[in-house]
Design an enzyme around this catalytic site. Structure first.
Site, PDB file in Angstrom:
ATOM      1  N   TRP A 181       0.845  -1.203   0.000  1.00 43.91           N
ATOM      2  CA  TRP A 181       0.000   0.000   0.000  1.00 43.91           C
ATOM      3  C   TRP A 181       0.872   1.241   0.000  1.00 43.91           C
ATOM      4  CZ3 TRP A 181      -4.415  -0.969  -1.807  1.00 43.91           C
ATOM      5  CH2 TRP A 181      -5.101  -2.144  -1.500  1.00 43.91           C
ATOM      6  N   ASP A 235      -1.299   6.687   6.445  1.00 43.26           N
ATOM      7  CA  ASP A 235      -2.369   5.781   6.025  1.00 43.26           C
ATOM      8  C   ASP A 235      -2.560   4.801   7.185  1.00 43.26           C
ATOM      9  OD1 ASP A 235      -3.922   3.728   5.019  1.00 43.26           O
ATOM     10  OD2 ASP A 235      -2.590   3.249   3.331  1.00 43.26           O
ATOM     11  N   LYS A 272     -11.725  -1.838   7.149  1.00 48.77           N
ATOM     12  CA  LYS A 272     -10.897  -2.782   7.902  1.00 48.77           C
ATOM     13  C   LYS A 272     -11.341  -2.780   9.371  1.00 48.77           C
ATOM     14  CE  LYS A 272      -8.566  -3.095   4.087  1.00 48.77           C
ATOM     15  NZ  LYS A 272      -7.442  -2.290   3.663  1.00 48.77           N
TER      16      LYS A 272
HETATM   17  C1  LIG Z   1      -6.973  -1.788   2.327  1.00 46.63           C
HETATM   18  C2  LIG Z   1      -5.911  -0.763   2.387  1.00 46.63           C
HETATM   19  C3  LIG Z   1      -5.829   0.274   1.455  1.00 46.63           C
HETATM   20  C4  LIG Z   1      -6.775   0.398   0.295  1.00 46.63           C
HETATM   21  O1  LIG Z   1      -7.995   0.848   0.721  1.00 46.63           O
HETATM   22  P1  LIG Z   1      -9.165   1.169  -0.319  1.00 46.63           P
HETATM   23  O2  LIG Z   1     -10.181   1.784   0.580  1.00 46.63           O
HETATM   24  O3  LIG Z   1      -9.590  -0.127  -0.913  1.00 46.63           O
HETATM   25  O4  LIG Z   1      -8.637   2.099  -1.327  1.00 46.63           O
HETATM   26  C5  LIG Z   1      -4.835   1.216   1.614  1.00 46.63           C
HETATM   27  N1  LIG Z   1      -3.959   1.141   2.626  1.00 46.63           N
HETATM   28  C6  LIG Z   1      -3.997   0.157   3.537  1.00 46.63           C
HETATM   29  C7  LIG Z   1      -2.994   0.122   4.643  1.00 46.63           C
HETATM   30  C8  LIG Z   1      -4.983  -0.821   3.448  1.00 46.63           C
HETATM   31  O5  LIG Z   1      -5.028  -1.811   4.355  1.00 46.63           O
END
Ligand SMILES: *Cc1c(COP(=O)(O)O)cnc(C)c1O
Length: 356
Positions: free
Chosen positions: A99, A166, A190
């Site tokens: 990511w 993030d 998540k």
């Molecule tokens: C799942 C995830 C993403 C992507 O998220 P989306 O909402 O599908 O764009 C980005 N960063 C991390 C750390 C993730 O676990």
């Protein structure tokens, strides 16, 4: 049969979140209308949005001077929004997983990017350390939890430039010092709610750094000025997030859930260490994620992989197959995964060992 959902995302939600969302889809608070049907500018929805923000602020102890946004486009769209808004000269990124590298890819389309550390060559089995953050960077971007590889940065870093994180897969898993960050963002699916909504906690002073022309929907300032209502927000997804936030508060907040999360992760990692069949691919123990526990068979037992997945499935343990870039197994034990789910997985690992 009781099923335990170890999927990485979308993932397990508290039962009360599912129940309350189902009720509101049929009839929102006795209004005779569905949450699917009401206007996002109605009093009912305004109250839902406000309560969601207030609760998130309370739980994470977000200081004044920060705005909370609920957006669409997932964490992935914010990979692009960040450089569009904040990359003027140069940005620094930590490459700690897939990511992170996707965020880097988006930033490179906009400007100059310096990757200050990377564990890519070692298949992201640890979080890079001992790097220098350039003092002339517009910002420094990190991923707090690497969902695919199962590593986590468990402390709030100090950075000489605005720190952007993030936190898709570990938001609300532990108390955080929000004041150390200029932006904390992620997808909700998540640890917070269903797919379709993303969150952003942005320091208001960052908005002054948006000086280039930015497409409207990619501009954090527009979303702050319009209180997440520039266009139609994902009302149902926000409603579900609110139910999870209430559940978290009732449970005692982030200190309480952190304690439970440590207990769950501790139980599983102890079994991985003890069990002769399994091992953790994460070489630096302190980097092991308490949200996504990645484990593999030792090389001599590798051929048992399919068999263990079958056994787990038969026991109602769903979604433990590892990501294709790591193999093996990954148990995502987000806030809503009960301790009993982890115990059931540990029991299955013990039983499997006794039969080999
Ligand atoms: C799942 C995830 C993403 C992507 O998220 P989306 O909402 O599908 O764009 C980005 N960063 C991390 C750390 C993730 O676990």
């Amino acid at each position: 049969m009781k099923k335990y959902n170890f999927n990485p995302g979308p993932s397990v939600l508290p039962e009360i979140t599912l129940k309350k969302t189902a009720e509101a889809i049929l009839d929102l608070n006795g209004s005779g209308l569905s949450i699917l049907e009401i206007s996002h500018r109605s009093k009912d929805f305004e109250a839902i949005l406000k309560e969601s923000k207030d609760l998130l602020r309370e739980l994470l102890d977000i200081p004044s001077g920060y705005s909370i946004l609920f957006l669409q486009g997932g964490a992935s769209l914010q990979f692009a929004m960040i450089p569009y808004c904040f990359l003027n000269k140069k940005a620094a990124y930590l490459d700690s997983g897939s990511w992170a590298s996707k965020a880097i890819k988006e930033a490179k389309m906009v400007g100059d990017v310096q990757v200050v550390g990377s564990s890519k060559e070692q298949n992201y089995t640890f979080i890079p350390k001992n790097y220098t953050i350039p003092a002339d960077a517009d910002y420094f971007h990190i991923t707090t939890n690497n969902t695919i590889y199962g590593t986590e940065l468990k402390t709030d870093l100090s950075s000489p430039v605005p720190l952007l994180a993030d936190a898709s897969s570990d938001i609300l898993s532990r108390p955080m010092d929000v004041s150390k960050y200029a932006l904390i963002y992620g997808g909700a699916q998540k640890n917070l709610g269903p797919a379709g909504v993303a969150f952003a906690i942005v320091k208001d002073s960052m908005l002054e750094k948006i000086v280039k022309p930015v497409p409207t929907m990619l501009n954090y300032k527009i979303h702050v000025e319009n209180d997440s209502l520039y266009n139609t927000p994902p009302c149902v997804a926000i409603y579900s997030c609110l139910q999870t936030l209430k559940w978290l508060k009732d449970l005692g907040g982030l200190k309480a859930i952190h304690k439970i999360n440590l207990e769950k992760a501790g139980l599983l990692y102890s079994e991985i260490e003890r069990n002769k069949l399994f091992m953790s691919p994460i070489t630096v123990a302190e980097d092991r994620s308490i949200m996504n526990v990645v484990f593999v068979f030792k090389p001599e037992y590798k051929e048992l992989e399919e068999k263990f997945l079958e056994v787990a499935k038969a026991k109602g343990l769903v979604g433990i197959k590892g990501h294709r870039s790591v193999g093996g197994f990954r148990a995502s034990i987000y806030n809503a995964m009960p301790l009993d789910g982890v115990k059931a997985l540990v029991q299955a690992m013990k039983e499997f060992e006794s039969q080999v």
